[in-house]
Design a protein around this motif. Sequence first.
Motif, PDB file in Angstrom:
ATOM      1  N   LYS A   1      52.047  45.955  26.906  1.00 10.33           N
ATOM      2  CA  LYS A   1      51.354  45.861  28.189  1.00 10.33           C
ATOM      3  C   LYS A   1      52.390  46.088  29.270  1.00 10.33           C
ATOM      4  O   LYS A   1      53.549  45.712  29.106  1.00 10.33           O
ATOM      5  CB  LYS A   1      50.741  44.461  28.374  1.00 10.33           C
ATOM      6  CG  LYS A   1      49.742  44.085  27.288  1.00 10.33           C
ATOM      7  CD  LYS A   1      48.371  44.651  27.618  1.00 10.33           C
ATOM      8  CE  LYS A   1      47.372  44.158  26.561  1.00 10.33           C
ATOM      9  NZ  LYS A   1      46.095  44.899  26.664  1.00 10.33           N
TER      10      LYS A   1
ATOM     11  N   ARG B   1      51.935  46.782  37.290  1.00  6.72           N
ATOM     12  CA  ARG B   1      50.514  46.989  36.955  1.00  6.72           C
ATOM     13  C   ARG B   1      49.776  47.731  38.060  1.00  6.72           C
ATOM     14  O   ARG B   1      50.082  47.622  39.234  1.00  6.72           O
ATOM     15  CB  ARG B   1      49.829  45.640  36.711  1.00  6.72           C
ATOM     16  CG  ARG B   1      50.335  44.943  35.466  1.00  6.72           C
ATOM     17  CD  ARG B   1      49.316  43.940  34.939  1.00  6.72           C
ATOM     18  NE  ARG B   1      49.778  43.419  33.662  1.00  6.72           N
ATOM     19  CZ  ARG B   1      50.498  42.286  33.545  1.00  6.72           C
ATOM     20  NH1 ARG B   1      50.784  41.569  34.607  1.00  6.72           N
ATOM     21  NH2 ARG B   1      50.890  41.875  32.353  1.00  6.72           N
TER      22      ARG B   1
ATOM     23  N   ARG C   1      45.510  49.182  38.950  1.00  7.26           N
ATOM     24  CA  ARG C   1      44.108  49.379  38.558  1.00  7.26           C
ATOM     25  C   ARG C   1      43.564  50.478  39.447  1.00  7.26           C
ATOM     26  O   ARG C   1      43.688  50.423  40.668  1.00  7.26           O
ATOM     27  CB  ARG C   1      43.324  48.086  38.746  1.00  7.26           C
ATOM     28  CG  ARG C   1      41.853  48.188  38.355  1.00  7.26           C
ATOM     29  CD  ARG C   1      41.149  46.842  38.404  1.00  7.26           C
ATOM     30  NE  ARG C   1      41.689  45.907  37.435  1.00  7.26           N
ATOM     31  CZ  ARG C   1      41.361  45.882  36.135  1.00  7.26           C
ATOM     32  NH1 ARG C   1      40.503  46.779  35.653  1.00  7.26           N
ATOM     33  NH2 ARG C   1      41.890  44.997  35.317  1.00  7.26           N
TER      34      ARG C   1
ATOM     35  N   ASP D   1      41.415  52.685  29.444  1.00  3.02           N
ATOM     36  CA  ASP D   1      40.235  52.222  30.196  1.00  3.02           C
ATOM     37  C   ASP D   1      40.437  50.875  30.863  1.00  3.02           C
ATOM     38  O   ASP D   1      39.885  50.600  31.923  1.00  3.02           O
ATOM     39  CB  ASP D   1      39.018  52.141  29.254  1.00  3.02           C
ATOM     40  CG  ASP D   1      38.464  53.536  29.015  1.00  3.02           C
ATOM     41  OD1 ASP D   1      38.956  54.498  29.677  1.00  3.02           O
ATOM     42  OD2 ASP D   1      37.545  53.673  28.178  1.00  3.02           O
ATOM     43  N   GLU D   2      41.222  50.024  30.217  1.00  2.76           N
ATOM     44  CA  GLU D   2      41.339  48.671  30.801  1.00  2.76           C
ATOM     45  C   GLU D   2      42.022  48.673  32.163  1.00  2.76           C
ATOM     46  O   GLU D   2      41.963  47.696  32.889  1.00  2.76           O
ATOM     47  CB  GLU D   2      42.080  47.727  29.850  1.00  2.76           C
ATOM     48  CG  GLU D   2      43.504  48.121  29.593  1.00  2.76           C
ATOM     49  CD  GLU D   2      44.196  47.168  28.603  1.00  2.76           C
ATOM     50  OE1 GLU D   2      44.366  45.992  28.984  1.00  2.76           O
ATOM     51  OE2 GLU D   2      44.522  47.604  27.488  1.00  2.76           O
ATOM     52  N   TYR D   3      42.647  49.774  32.526  1.00  7.23           N
ATOM     53  CA  TYR D   3      43.261  49.854  33.850  1.00  7.23           C
ATOM     54  C   TYR D   3      42.414  50.663  34.820  1.00  7.23           C
ATOM     55  O   TYR D   3      42.856  50.996  35.913  1.00  7.23           O
ATOM     56  CB  TYR D   3      44.682  50.433  33.736  1.00  7.23           C
ATOM     57  CG  TYR D   3      45.525  49.648  32.756  1.00  7.23           C
ATOM     58  CD1 TYR D   3      45.949  48.351  33.087  1.00  7.23           C
ATOM     59  CD2 TYR D   3      45.839  50.142  31.493  1.00  7.23           C
ATOM     60  CE1 TYR D   3      46.675  47.592  32.170  1.00  7.23           C
ATOM     61  CE2 TYR D   3      46.561  49.395  30.587  1.00  7.23           C
ATOM     62  CZ  TYR D   3      46.980  48.120  30.918  1.00  7.23           C
ATOM     63  OH  TYR D   3      47.682  47.368  30.023  1.00  7.23           O
TER      64      TYR D   3
ATOM     65  N   SER E   1      38.569  50.988  36.686  1.00  8.61           N
ATOM     66  CA  SER E   1      37.297  50.289  36.969  1.00  8.61           C
ATOM     67  C   SER E   1      36.392  51.212  37.760  1.00  8.61           C
ATOM     68  O   SER E   1      36.872  52.097  38.482  1.00  8.61           O
ATOM     69  CB  SER E   1      37.541  49.018  37.774  1.00  8.61           C
ATOM     70  OG  SER E   1      38.185  48.061  36.967  1.00  8.61           O
TER      71      SER E   1
ATOM     72  N   ASP F   1      31.244  47.600  37.821  1.00 11.37           N
ATOM     73  CA  ASP F   1      32.099  46.710  37.035  1.00 11.37           C
ATOM     74  C   ASP F   1      32.383  45.429  37.802  1.00 11.37           C
ATOM     75  O   ASP F   1      32.512  45.442  39.024  1.00 11.37           O
ATOM     76  CB  ASP F   1      33.458  47.380  36.736  1.00 11.37           C
ATOM     77  CG  ASP F   1      33.308  48.541  35.763  1.00 11.37           C
ATOM     78  OD1 ASP F   1      32.204  48.690  35.194  1.00 11.37           O
ATOM     79  OD2 ASP F   1      34.288  49.292  35.608  1.00 11.37           O
TER      80      ASP F   1
ATOM     81  N   VAL G   1      35.353  42.564  37.919  1.00 12.38           N
ATOM     82  CA  VAL G   1      36.735  42.369  37.489  1.00 12.38           C
ATOM     83  C   VAL G   1      37.147  40.931  37.760  1.00 12.38           C
ATOM     84  O   VAL G   1      36.967  40.432  38.873  1.00 12.38           O
ATOM     85  CB  VAL G   1      37.689  43.319  38.268  1.00 12.38           C
ATOM     86  CG1 VAL G   1      39.129  43.115  37.822  1.00 12.38           C
ATOM     87  CG2 VAL G   1      37.253  44.763  38.085  1.00 12.38           C
TER      88      VAL G   1
ATOM     89  N   MET H   1      40.108  39.861  35.833  1.00 11.25           N
ATOM     90  CA  MET H   1      41.475  39.903  35.306  1.00 11.25           C
ATOM     91  C   MET H   1      42.375  40.470  36.386  1.00 11.25           C
ATOM     92  O   MET H   1      42.163  41.573  36.887  1.00 11.25           O
ATOM     93  CB  MET H   1      41.476  40.817  34.069  1.00 11.25           C
ATOM     94  CG  MET H   1      42.831  41.133  33.511  1.00 11.25           C
ATOM     95  SD  MET H   1      43.375  39.881  32.347  1.00 11.25           S
ATOM     96  CE  MET H   1      42.429  40.366  30.910  1.00 11.25           C
TER      97      MET H   1
ATOM     98  N   GLU I   1      43.489  36.243  33.204  1.00 12.53           N
ATOM     99  CA  GLU I   1      42.048  36.063  33.352  1.00 12.53           C
ATOM    100  C   GLU I   1      41.793  34.909  34.322  1.00 12.53           C
ATOM    101  O   GLU I   1      42.110  33.765  34.041  1.00 12.53           O
ATOM    102  CB  GLU I   1      41.415  35.757  31.988  1.00 12.53           C
ATOM    103  CG  GLU I   1      39.926  35.447  32.038  1.00 12.53           C
ATOM    104  CD  GLU I   1      39.089  36.518  32.730  1.00 12.53           C
ATOM    105  OE1 GLU I   1      39.256  37.723  32.414  1.00 12.53           O
ATOM    106  OE2 GLU I   1      38.284  36.155  33.630  1.00 12.53           O
TER     107      GLU I   1
END
Lengths: 854, 436
Positions: B144, B150, B152, B170-172, B174, B178, B180, B182, B187
């Motif tokens: 990670k 990081r 998004r 995909d997890e980065y 949106s 959606d 969010v 996180m 979380e």
Amino acid sequence: MVTDGHRLALEQLRELAAVSSAIEVVAVHEEAELGRFHVEISVDCSGAPHASDGIVLRPRERFSLLIPSDFPFSEPWVRVRHTRWAGAPHVQWGRHLCLYAAPSIQWVPADGMHGLIDRLVLWLERASLGELDPDELPLHPPVAYVWKTDEFVVVRADIGDKGPAPQAINRGSAPGRPATGRPHGHRILIARCEVRSDRRADIVEWVEPAEWLRRFVRGDLLASSGRRAFGALTVLTDGEMFFEYPDRVEILLSGLETLGVSRPEFFDALGIVAAVNDLLRNPSAGDEVFPLRVLIGTPSRRSIGGTLRHHLVCWQVDDLGRRIAEDLPWSGSENEALAELSRRMHELTPQWVRTSSIDWVQVMEARAEITQRRDRGSAASWVQGKRILVLGCGALGAPIAEFCVRAGASQVLVVDKDTVTPGILVRQPYVDADIGTAKAQALADRLNSIRQDQPVQPLVGSVQTLVLAEGMPPPAVDLVIDATANAAVGSLIELRRTASRSDWPPFLMVIIGHDARRGVVTVSRQNATGAGRDILRQLMLACRRPNASRLSDVKDDLFPDEPRALFQPEPGCSEPTFLGSAAELSALAGLMLDAGLSNLSEHAGGKGDPMAAGVVRLSPADASDASRSTVDWLGWPNAHCVIDRARGYEVRISQPALSEIRAECRRSARVRGATVETGGLLLGRVDDACRCIWIDQASGPPADSRLSSVHFDHGVDGVSDVIDHHRKRSGKETTYLGMWHVHPKGLAGPSPTDRSSMHALVAAAVGGPPRALMLILAGDEDRWSAWLSGGTAPEMFAQLMARQALGSPPPELVTHSTHESSSWPGGWALPVPHTNGKRRGFLARLFGFGGRRV
Amino acid sequence: MVVSTELPHQGIVFWPVGTGDSVTIVIDDEHVLQVDLHDMEMADEEGATVASVVDRLVEVFPEGSEGKPYLAAFVLTHADKDHCLGFSYLLEKVMIGELWATPRLWREYADGGDDELCDDAKAFQVESERRVAATCAAVDKGEKPASGDRIRVIGYDTDHSEHAYSELPDEYLSYPGDAVSMIDGKELGEHFEAFIHAPFKDDCAAERNDTSVALQITLKDEQGNEGHALLFGDLGYETIIKIFDYSEAHARPERLAWDVLLAPHHCSKKVMYVPEDGRDVLKQDVLDAIARHASDTGLIVASSAPFPATNSTGDNPPHIKARNRYEEIVNVICTGEHPDEDAPEPVVFTLDEGGLTLLSSTETLAKSAETIAASTGARLAAAGLLAGIVAAAVSAVRRGKRATTERRGLDGVREAVATARGDDAAPQQAIGFGSR
């Protein structure tokens, strides 16, 4: 289409918006809304004071102004887009703000949008404070929107204490709000509705359901009054449900439940009403089905005399509901089919409730308990509840009778002998179809259609025979109004009333001048000595007095020196009359009635006087005096009355005449001694029709009179001048009447000397007057002294001596020879006692009176 | 760390930064989300009434790695100067765990439109690209990305494939629709959720404003209180009505609920007025939609300089017309006027039983925070992150000149009527007449 009015409205709004951002024109819609030009404005409402039961104002509020095409001649409607204020007072249809209770007087066209916005601001401030509906102000009652405009209900019967006492309204924004903590009460009644027409039914009585059933069983509910009648369920509650009534049955019944009216109770009662209505109908006679109606009474928003009354709305149950209700009561029937039907209807009821809408029927209130009379406080309200006799149904009598009916007289008797002819339609309130009908009848018929209780009774025939015939008792009414303009009637009333004055009610007489620009109303209170004839005579005399210039127009009009040429409207022998229009006559009739009743209720000018005359004018007496009040009042005290011994005529001694007599007596007592007799001339008139003798004036002894304690010789110096003077001034009304003298501290009766003198006076042989009044004033010492110092009048003796009545030749003249050693002269010069034997003229001998009985 | 339980812990702060956006969302005592930035110190505007937002934040943020103050995430709704001014300064002073970016910047760079971008926007883009690279590198290693690396990326673009971010797992990424919770790899769903309403794919090539990120921020606490704020960047009518229509059509009205609405584009009239034939035509539907989803205690925040009395055609926001329309729904608070123009304070909403509720006296909270900090000898943050931020913000206020405001309310209306009637008006000056 955008009209000039729309453009003006928009221009005014934009002007306002240009002045301040507090108001903004948000949108000008091209499409009409409800047929009106639609402009949206936004108003800054920030910071407006707020109370918890007021509406909530956002910082700004948007309003739709729906502007009529004829703006500014009618007012725009104001609506909001939202329903946040629904349920608040004066918000109708949830969105419509009711700014004007009475646009016809509150909407000012010249002020246009400025006025509207001003009004809106006021509305918002009050609404925000929850003060839109102050208890004592007559604003709108809860609204039931009327859907059925073709039918209506008139409520006549008072509810009184038949309903539960309404609880004080606890205002909030939500319907169904509870009131003061104590549990709600309600009462179920049945309204007896009389069918007046296809569209109208009048509620004439509130009946207990049990009583309703008893009457039905007895057959008493069938048309006893000649009108078909049916029942309407009435639910009287003590609390409020809605400001606007719902249009769904479900919502209404839920609302009633919040006030403790359960559905079973409601439908039980509704079923009884519907079933009885159905049975009251006679289908074979073609009777239409009676409507099934529910009246709901909630506390009114205005207290009347400190009591909250019920406000009524009326729901007309739809056909399906009526049919269901008709079958509801039979569930316990022994007839199995009927019972089964009834049970099915009970099952159907909830579904009907869920799915049905409400037709509201217009309710027109005529309940005395809530209706404020529009003539409250006016002079005309004097007649309310009173019995009125109106003599004459012509141009004055007919409108006056109508005014009395509208003012609430309990009974109005109208008397006239004439029939309606074509010519009178110009100014008398009759119609073409009345021609040939007796006026009294035609008038009564029309006036009885004004009020349901039909208070008018016609008497067709002459006043003289129907009201004033010999031997008839005084009219059993509270007021008599003579509008006959008939001298004979006037005299007859004077005559009849004299005989039983204290039994007569107050009396008004109305007359008008020759061209209907002026009128006179005479007022005689109960026990007043004179009626119309008497008062008119006094008015005439007053008009002719010097310095009476303010009445000169009255004299010229009503009492001219030369008789006027008569106006005869139709050729031949038609009754002469005067010229004048319906407008003038109605105006004068109204003015005179108002003046007369004001006087009776002690509102105005003539207050206190037992007799008064009010002069009313349609134009000022003269151009320079336009400021004079509408009614010119003259008032008179009662006359002093003595009955004439010869014929029973009433001698009415006016207060001025009596004062003059007393002044002379005082003077005489002072200068000549308390026991010396004195006397003088009497001036006035004898009215043989009224059997009345008016003494208008009196004078003291002429200078050549001789006065002593046993005798009074009336002299002749200046007598003719005095008589001439009064005759001329009064238009021959006040003329030689006779003589007065006194028997100080003696008896009120004629001595033989007195008698023989009077005989001589009227004797044909001597060429004097054919009749003359002898008035003797006397009294014991106390009474006489009391009178002289201002107390009540002494004893009096009056006798009208007439030539014809004398019969046998006159007795011996008793002359001055009976005077004692000395006597006093009359007149105002410093008195020097006469000695006996002085030579005197013929008249002087004739006028000798003596107090000593022989 | 000493935290007073008396003071609120969660809330939203709208900074008085003139006409621009700076929104600080305090999720808990560790985590702060910053949406946009307009640091007036950087603007160096004359009459600026608040000192640097960044300097204040730095004072109170918790300490992160590398000893720097820690910001969990920074969201840039769009790359206009009034939304990102001071970003490079922030990046220098603060450890930003995660960046939220839109594809739009990549498109503008690809289009060669970067000349129009301000320095801070460019700095944001450079940092975004660094993080995309760092993330891809970490992913390549099967790891990670670390906090601080990081990113998004929010929303679609038709040219996704042309840009490096398309390589992100995909997890980065949106998209609208959606939710969010996180942030920076943690979380935070117990206390926070951001529902993404925009940008829409269809708008990817539209005006930059129309590509703004639109968020519904939800804050929650252990007592079950929940509050919502709608942040719509600089969106205009078309996109906003689409947001409402879309979520209503998808039967998720809860995603539209709001206690606080940040008036889009600094209270621009473009939200509810659309020019047609040269005239502004009012769009009632969007106002009705906004009103429909307001909570009983709803408030609208205009993040702008004080409103002028009137606007002329062509004026930039704030627009008084827009404010008037909003005030027909709820009260409007202007950051430049709150509580008054000469000393604007941050507009602070805290989470309580009523949702996000306006803090009636920011000064009281600031004082409490200072007292606690002084008594513990610790930094302002000792009083709790939110209180610390408020205290820092209040201390940053500069006193300016007081402006006179027009009389408002129903009395104002009444005065307007009197003036328009001319009841009391008389000529104020002599006027000469003459034939020559």
